[in-house]
Design a protein around this motif. Structure first.
Motif, PDB file in Angstrom:
ATOM      1  N   VAL A 154     -32.446  94.591  98.321  1.00 28.43           N
ATOM      2  CA  VAL A 154     -33.251  94.146  99.457  1.00 28.43           C
ATOM      3  C   VAL A 154     -33.382  92.628  99.370  1.00 28.43           C
ATOM      4  CG1 VAL A 154     -35.571  94.206 100.441  1.00 28.43           C
ATOM      5  CG2 VAL A 154     -34.561  96.302  99.549  1.00 28.43           C
ATOM      6  N   THR A 155     -33.136  91.922 100.471  1.00 28.36           N
ATOM      7  CA  THR A 155     -33.340  90.466 100.441  1.00 28.36           C
ATOM      8  C   THR A 155     -34.812  90.141 100.699  1.00 28.36           C
ATOM      9  OG1 THR A 155     -32.786  90.202 102.796  1.00 28.36           O
ATOM     10  CG2 THR A 155     -30.982  89.956 101.217  1.00 28.36           C
ATOM     11  N   VAL A 156     -35.300  89.116  99.997  1.00 26.69           N
ATOM     12  CA  VAL A 156     -36.719  88.771 100.020  1.00 26.69           C
ATOM     13  C   VAL A 156     -36.881  87.268 100.240  1.00 26.69           C
ATOM     14  CG1 VAL A 156     -38.853  88.767  98.660  1.00 26.69           C
ATOM     15  CG2 VAL A 156     -37.244  90.655  98.418  1.00 26.69           C
ATOM     16  N   ASN A 157     -37.870  86.896 101.060  1.00 26.77           N
ATOM     17  CA  ASN A 157     -38.169  85.491 101.331  1.00 26.77           C
ATOM     18  C   ASN A 157     -39.323  85.043 100.421  1.00 26.77           C
ATOM     19  OD1 ASN A 157     -39.501  83.152 102.490  1.00 26.77           O
ATOM     20  ND2 ASN A 157     -38.221  83.458 104.294  1.00 26.77           N
ATOM     21  N   PRO A 158     -39.105  84.029  99.585  1.00 28.54           N
ATOM     22  CA  PRO A 158     -40.101  83.638  98.583  1.00 28.54           C
ATOM     23  C   PRO A 158     -41.013  82.487  98.995  1.00 28.54           C
ATOM     24  CG  PRO A 158     -38.052  82.535  98.113  1.00 28.54           C
ATOM     25  CD  PRO A 158     -37.847  83.288  99.408  1.00 28.54           C
ATOM     26  N   LEU A 159     -41.040  82.108 100.291  1.00 30.88           N
ATOM     27  CA  LEU A 159     -41.881  80.973 100.694  1.00 30.88           C
ATOM     28  C   LEU A 159     -43.317  81.139 100.206  1.00 30.88           C
ATOM     29  CD1 LEU A 159     -42.396  78.350 102.396  1.00 30.88           C
ATOM     30  CD2 LEU A 159     -42.976  79.875 104.293  1.00 30.88           C
ATOM     31  N   MET A 160     -43.844  82.362 100.286  1.00 30.08           N
ATOM     32  CA  MET A 160     -45.256  82.591  99.974  1.00 30.08           C
ATOM     33  C   MET A 160     -45.522  82.686  98.470  1.00 30.08           C
ATOM     34  SD  MET A 160     -46.221  85.066 103.215  1.00 30.08           S
ATOM     35  CE  MET A 160     -47.921  85.294 102.697  1.00 30.08           C
ATOM     36  N   GLY A 161     -44.479  82.534  97.670  1.00 27.03           N
ATOM     37  CA  GLY A 161     -44.675  82.457  96.227  1.00 27.03           C
ATOM     38  C   GLY A 161     -44.421  83.755  95.487  1.00 27.03           C
ATOM     39  N   ARG A 162     -44.666  83.670  94.198  1.00 29.60           N
ATOM     40  CA  ARG A 162     -44.343  84.734  93.266  1.00 29.60           C
ATOM     41  C   ARG A 162     -44.992  86.068  93.637  1.00 29.60           C
ATOM     42  NH1 ARG A 162     -43.158  84.255  87.358  1.00 29.60           N
ATOM     43  NH2 ARG A 162     -42.795  82.059  87.787  1.00 29.60           N
ATOM     44  N   LEU A 175     -32.777  90.598  96.052  1.00 32.92           N
ATOM     45  CA  LEU A 175     -32.019  89.355  96.194  1.00 32.92           C
ATOM     46  C   LEU A 175     -32.948  88.347  96.866  1.00 32.92           C
ATOM     47  CD1 LEU A 175     -28.784  91.031  97.593  1.00 32.92           C
ATOM     48  CD2 LEU A 175     -28.950  89.903  95.358  1.00 32.92           C
ATOM     49  N   VAL A 176     -33.335  87.325  96.133  1.00 28.63           N
ATOM     50  CA  VAL A 176     -34.318  86.366  96.626  1.00 28.63           C
ATOM     51  C   VAL A 176     -33.597  85.184  97.286  1.00 28.63           C
ATOM     52  CG1 VAL A 176     -36.248  84.879  95.960  1.00 28.63           C
ATOM     53  CG2 VAL A 176     -35.863  87.038  94.735  1.00 28.63           C
ATOM     54  N   LEU A 177     -34.048  84.796  98.463  1.00 28.97           N
ATOM     55  CA  LEU A 177     -33.465  83.626  99.117  1.00 28.97           C
ATOM     56  C   LEU A 177     -33.689  82.399  98.240  1.00 28.97           C
ATOM     57  CD1 LEU A 177     -34.618  83.898 102.872  1.00 28.97           C
ATOM     58  CD2 LEU A 177     -32.688  85.001 101.731  1.00 28.97           C
ATOM     59  N   VAL A 178     -32.621  81.698  97.914  1.00 33.42           N
ATOM     60  CA  VAL A 178     -32.743  80.475  97.118  1.00 33.42           C
ATOM     61  C   VAL A 178     -32.205  79.285  97.901  1.00 33.42           C
ATOM     62  CG1 VAL A 178     -31.904  79.279  95.054  1.00 33.42           C
ATOM     63  CG2 VAL A 178     -32.770  81.625  94.870  1.00 33.42           C
ATOM     64  N   GLU A 209     -34.056  74.509  93.833  1.00 37.37           N
ATOM     65  CA  GLU A 209     -33.933  74.618  92.372  1.00 37.37           C
ATOM     66  C   GLU A 209     -35.205  75.227  91.772  1.00 37.37           C
ATOM     67  OE1 GLU A 209     -30.994  71.153  90.832  1.00 37.37           O
ATOM     68  OE2 GLU A 209     -32.696  70.441  92.005  1.00 37.37           O
ATOM     69  N   ARG A 210     -36.360  74.900  92.354  1.00 34.38           N
ATOM     70  CA  ARG A 210     -37.591  75.509  91.889  1.00 34.38           C
ATOM     71  C   ARG A 210     -37.578  77.022  92.152  1.00 34.38           C
ATOM     72  NH1 ARG A 210     -42.714  73.456  90.293  1.00 34.38           N
ATOM     73  NH2 ARG A 210     -41.516  71.541  90.115  1.00 34.38           N
ATOM     74  N   LEU A 211     -37.045  77.392  93.329  1.00 32.58           N
ATOM     75  CA  LEU A 211     -36.907  78.824  93.631  1.00 32.58           C
ATOM     76  C   LEU A 211     -35.965  79.498  92.633  1.00 32.58           C
ATOM     77  CD1 LEU A 211     -36.683  78.732  97.522  1.00 32.58           C
ATOM     78  CD2 LEU A 211     -38.592  79.576  96.138  1.00 32.58           C
ATOM     79  N   ALA A 212     -34.902  78.779  92.263  1.00 32.66           N
ATOM     80  CA  ALA A 212     -33.946  79.343  91.304  1.00 32.66           C
ATOM     81  C   ALA A 212     -34.619  79.597  89.961  1.00 32.66           C
ATOM     82  CB  ALA A 212     -32.759  78.390  91.144  1.00 32.66           C
ATOM     83  N   ALA A 261     -49.356  81.202  97.237  1.00 28.30           N
ATOM     84  CA  ALA A 261     -49.033  80.092  98.141  1.00 28.30           C
ATOM     85  C   ALA A 261     -48.901  78.796  97.365  1.00 28.30           C
ATOM     86  CB  ALA A 261     -50.098  79.965  99.220  1.00 28.30           C
ATOM     87  N   ALA A 262     -49.641  78.685  96.253  1.00 30.68           N
ATOM     88  CA  ALA A 262     -49.585  77.460  95.453  1.00 30.68           C
ATOM     89  C   ALA A 262     -48.222  77.262  94.794  1.00 30.68           C
ATOM     90  CB  ALA A 262     -50.683  77.496  94.391  1.00 30.68           C
ATOM     91  N   ASP A 263     -47.483  78.358  94.540  1.00 30.89           N
ATOM     92  CA  ASP A 263     -46.220  78.269  93.799  1.00 30.89           C
ATOM     93  C   ASP A 263     -45.206  77.357  94.480  1.00 30.89           C
ATOM     94  OD1 ASP A 263     -47.291  80.110  92.041  1.00 30.89           O
ATOM     95  OD2 ASP A 263     -46.234  81.824  92.900  1.00 30.89           O
ATOM     96  N   LEU A 264     -45.111  77.469  95.792  1.00 31.66           N
ATOM     97  CA  LEU A 264     -44.091  76.704  96.498  1.00 31.66           C
ATOM     98  C   LEU A 264     -44.715  75.793  97.566  1.00 31.66           C
ATOM     99  CD1 LEU A 264     -40.965  76.409  96.740  1.00 31.66           C
ATOM    100  CD2 LEU A 264     -41.119  77.928  98.695  1.00 31.66           C
ATOM    101  N   GLU A 265     -45.603  76.351  98.369  1.00 32.05           N
ATOM    102  CA  GLU A 265     -46.133  75.603  99.513  1.00 32.05           C
ATOM    103  C   GLU A 265     -46.912  74.367  99.077  1.00 32.05           C
ATOM    104  OE1 GLU A 265     -48.399  78.509 101.715  1.00 32.05           O
ATOM    105  OE2 GLU A 265     -46.777  79.953 101.582  1.00 32.05           O
ATOM    106  N   ASP A 266     -47.531  74.428  97.903  1.00 35.09           N
ATOM    107  CA  ASP A 266     -48.356  73.302  97.447  1.00 35.09           C
ATOM    108  C   ASP A 266     -47.598  72.293  96.592  1.00 35.09           C
ATOM    109  OD1 ASP A 266     -50.430  74.520  98.750  1.00 35.09           O
ATOM    110  OD2 ASP A 266     -51.581  75.029  96.960  1.00 35.09           O
ATOM    111  N   LEU A 267     -46.315  72.507  96.348  1.00 31.25           N
ATOM    112  CA  LEU A 267     -45.571  71.559  95.512  1.00 31.25           C
ATOM    113  C   LEU A 267     -45.548  70.173  96.159  1.00 31.25           C
ATOM    114  CD1 LEU A 267     -42.470  73.696  94.421  1.00 31.25           C
ATOM    115  CD2 LEU A 267     -44.514  73.152  93.062  1.00 31.25           C
ATOM    116  N   SER A 268     -45.640  69.144  95.319  1.00 31.86           N
ATOM    117  CA  SER A 268     -45.596  67.762  95.812  1.00 31.86           C
ATOM    118  C   SER A 268     -44.158  67.306  95.962  1.00 31.86           C
ATOM    119  CB  SER A 268     -46.315  66.836  94.828  1.00 31.86           C
ATOM    120  OG  SER A 268     -47.681  67.162  94.760  1.00 31.86           O
ATOM    121  N   LEU A 269     -43.905  66.625  97.073  1.00 37.79           N
ATOM    122  CA  LEU A 269     -42.559  66.152  97.359  1.00 37.79           C
ATOM    123  C   LEU A 269     -42.374  64.721  96.876  1.00 37.79           C
ATOM    124  CD1 LEU A 269     -42.200  67.547 100.988  1.00 37.79           C
ATOM    125  CD2 LEU A 269     -41.054  68.399  98.937  1.00 37.79           C
TER     126      LEU A 269
END
Lengths: 298, 298
Positions: free
Chosen positions: A129-137, A155-158, A181-184, B165-173
C-alpha cells in the motif's frame, strides 16, 4: 520476482476516455456494474491477461476507481482477485495518510479488513500500500502495523515522479539535507524492525524514475527498502537509468509502468493486447538485464 | 455561516465499534447495505439530525467509509444528500494528493463528476475537499480547477493537528521558515485568483487547533484563506484559543469536532442525541462569541 523473472509492475490507471474496446469477459462483477465501470473492468482485465506473464505485480491507481463511485470498489476487488489468480502481487496506490485512527481505517480497508460488533468488513487484501508521510511518523505507523498483521508491506512516498515534487520534497533543510532525504531516514528507521532474511524490509519507498540522479543517495539512506519506481514511459523515466535501485538485490526495485503499456499500440501497428505484451516484455528484459549486470541475485 | 450563526463542522468519523444504537431510519440506501454500513448510516444520520441546527457543515472522514468497501460510497452519498437537505455544507476529508491526471480523477470523484464516452459518472458533490500538498503544486492545482468548475473549494493541509505533524511540517528550511510556512505561502499564491467579494478565497487551509500558537503566523501568511480547524475536543484543541483564525471575518474559521460531539454522552447522563446537540451548541456559542469579540462580522 525470482519465479517470474520480472520486476515489472503493471499500472492499472484506466482513463475512461481511452479504454481498450473489449468486453468485460468472464469476470463476475461485470453484470451488476454501471456502463463505465464495466468498461473499465474489461479494459483492466484484458491488460492483465495480455501482460501478466511479463509482470510481477499490478498497481491499482485508486483515483481511477474512486471516480467510479461504489462500483469502483467492486471493480478493484475483482481485479485484485484476478491478478492474484494470474500469480501477480497487488499494490494499492492510494497515497493515503491521516491521523492515527483514520490511517488505521484506511489500512484496514486496503489490507486485512476489520471485525466489528456489526459484522466483518473485508479488506482489499493488497500486498503493498502506498502511504503519504506529510503528516509524520504517526500517520505512517498504523499502515505498518496493519501490514505486519496481514503479512504485507507499505511503500512510503519519498521522492515522487511528478515535476511538482521539487516544490516541497526537494527543499533544503536547515542543518543539511532535503525534505525527501529526511523522509528517507524516516523510512529506514521505521523499516529496521521489518528486515527479512533477504535483507529487504516490509517498509519500502516510492522513488520516481524521472529523477534517476536521486537514486544512489536514496539507496544510501534506505539500504533495506524496496523501491517502487514509477514514471517509466509516459512521464519520461527510463529503465536503463535505475541501476542504483537494485543494489540490495533484484527485488530492490519494482519498475512501474502504466500508460506506456496500455497505450503502446498508439505507437505502432499492433493491436492493444499484442503491443502491451511486447512493451511489458521489453521493460521486463531491460530491468532484469540491468539488475543482472549489477551482479545481483534475488 | 451568517444565516446559521455557526462555524461548527460536525465531523462524521464513525468508529464501527462505538456507534449509537439507532436504526437507519428513513434514508433509502439503508435497505441494500451490509449490516456494518447500515449501522454507520444510522449513526451518522442521527448525529446530523441531532446537531444540524448548531452546525454549518459536515465533514466526512473518508477513511471510515472506505473501510466499508463499495457500501462506503453509497453511505457517503446518502449522508451528503441528507446533510444538504438539512442546510449543511459537505466537506470531503480525504487528504488526497497525486500526480496531475490522478489528482483530477480524485477531484472529479469528490466534486462535480465526469462525462465519459461510456456514460456519466456522478461526483460526491462536496463543497470543500481536503488535499495533501506533499507532491507539490501540480498535485493541488487539479483540485482547484475542478472546484472552480463546480463552484466549490479546497482545503490544503498546512499544519495538521496530530503529534507527528512536528516530524516533517515543522522542520526548519535553509534560508528561514518551516515546511508548513512554505505550504502556507503556496496556499496563498494558489488562492489569489479565487478571492471573492468577502475577501476569502476558494483555496483554504487545514490548520490544526491543537497548536494554536501557530495560528497568528498562519493567518499572516494566508490572509484570504478559510481555515479548517480540526482537533477540538478529543485531540486536545480548545475553541477559545482560535481567535487568530477569525481575523478576516467570521467565515475565516471552520471549527471541526468529531468524537467530542459523538461521544459527549460518555461524559454525562444524557442520551447520545441530547448530549451531542448540547456539545455542538456549546461549541457554536463559544466560537461565535469569540469571533464577535474579535470585532468581526461575516
Amino acid at each position: 520476482m525470482a519465479e517470474r523473472e520480472s520486476q515489472i509492475v503493471l499500472g492499472l490507471d484506466p482513463d475512461p476516455s481511452g479504454l481498450w474496446p473489449v468486453a468485460p469477459g468472464s469476470l463476475r462483477a461485470g453484470a451488476s456494474l454501471g456502463p463505465v465501470a464495466a468498461a473499465v473492468l474489461g479494459h483492466c482485465a484484458a491488460l492483465i491477461d495480455s501482460t501478466a506473464p511479463a509482470c510481477v505485480a499490478v498497481k491499482l491507481q485508486l483515483a481511477r476507481f474512486e471516480v467510479l463511485g461504489a462500483d469502483g470498489w467492486l471493480v478493484m476487488a475483482e481485479l485484485a482477485a484476478h491478478a492474484r489468480r494470474c500469480g501477480l502481487l497487488v499494490i494499492a496506490d492510494g497515497k493515503r495518510g491521516d491521523i492515527d485512527v483514520s490511517a488505521r481505517a484506511y489500512a484496514d480497508a486496503l489490507t486485512g479488513g476489520l471485525d466489528t460488533p456489526h459484522g466483518r468488513l473485508e479488506g482489499l487484501g493488497a500486498d503493498l500500500v502506498t502511504v503519504n508521510p506529510l503528516m509524520g511518523r504517526d500517520a505512517v505507523e498504523p499502515f505498518i502495523a496493519a501490514a505486519r498483521e496481514a503479512g504485507s508491506g507499505v511503500l512510503v512516498l519519498v521522492r515522487t515522479s511528478n515535476p511538482g515534487a521539487a516544490d516541497l520534497e526537494d527543499l533544503s533543510l536547515e542543518g543539511g539535507g532535503s525534505v525527501w532525504e529526511r523522509l528517507a531516514v524516516m523510512v529506514d528507521e521505521l523499516g529496521r524492525s521489518g528486515v527479512g532474511e533477504k535483507g529487504l524490509s516490509d517498509v519500502g519507498a516510492v522513488v520516481g524514475a524521472t529523477e534517476p540522479g536521486h537514486l544512489p543517495r536514496a539507496r544510501e539512506l534506505m539500504a533495506h527498502a524496496t523501491f517502487l519506481l514509477p514514471g517509466v514511459g509516459a512521464q519520461g523515466g527510463r529503465v536503463e537509468e535505475l541501476a542504483a535501485a537494485f543494489a540490495p538485490g533484484r527485488a530492490g526495485g519494482l519498475v512501474s509502468a502504466s500508460r506506456s503499456i496500455a497505450e503502446a499500440h498508439r505507437r505502432g501497428a499492433a493491436d492493444p493486447q499484442t503491443a502491451a505484451r511486447a512493451e511489458a516484455e521489453r521493460l521486463r528484459d531491460a530491468a532484469w538485464e540491468l539488475s543482472e549486470r549489477a551482479g545481483m541475485s534475488v
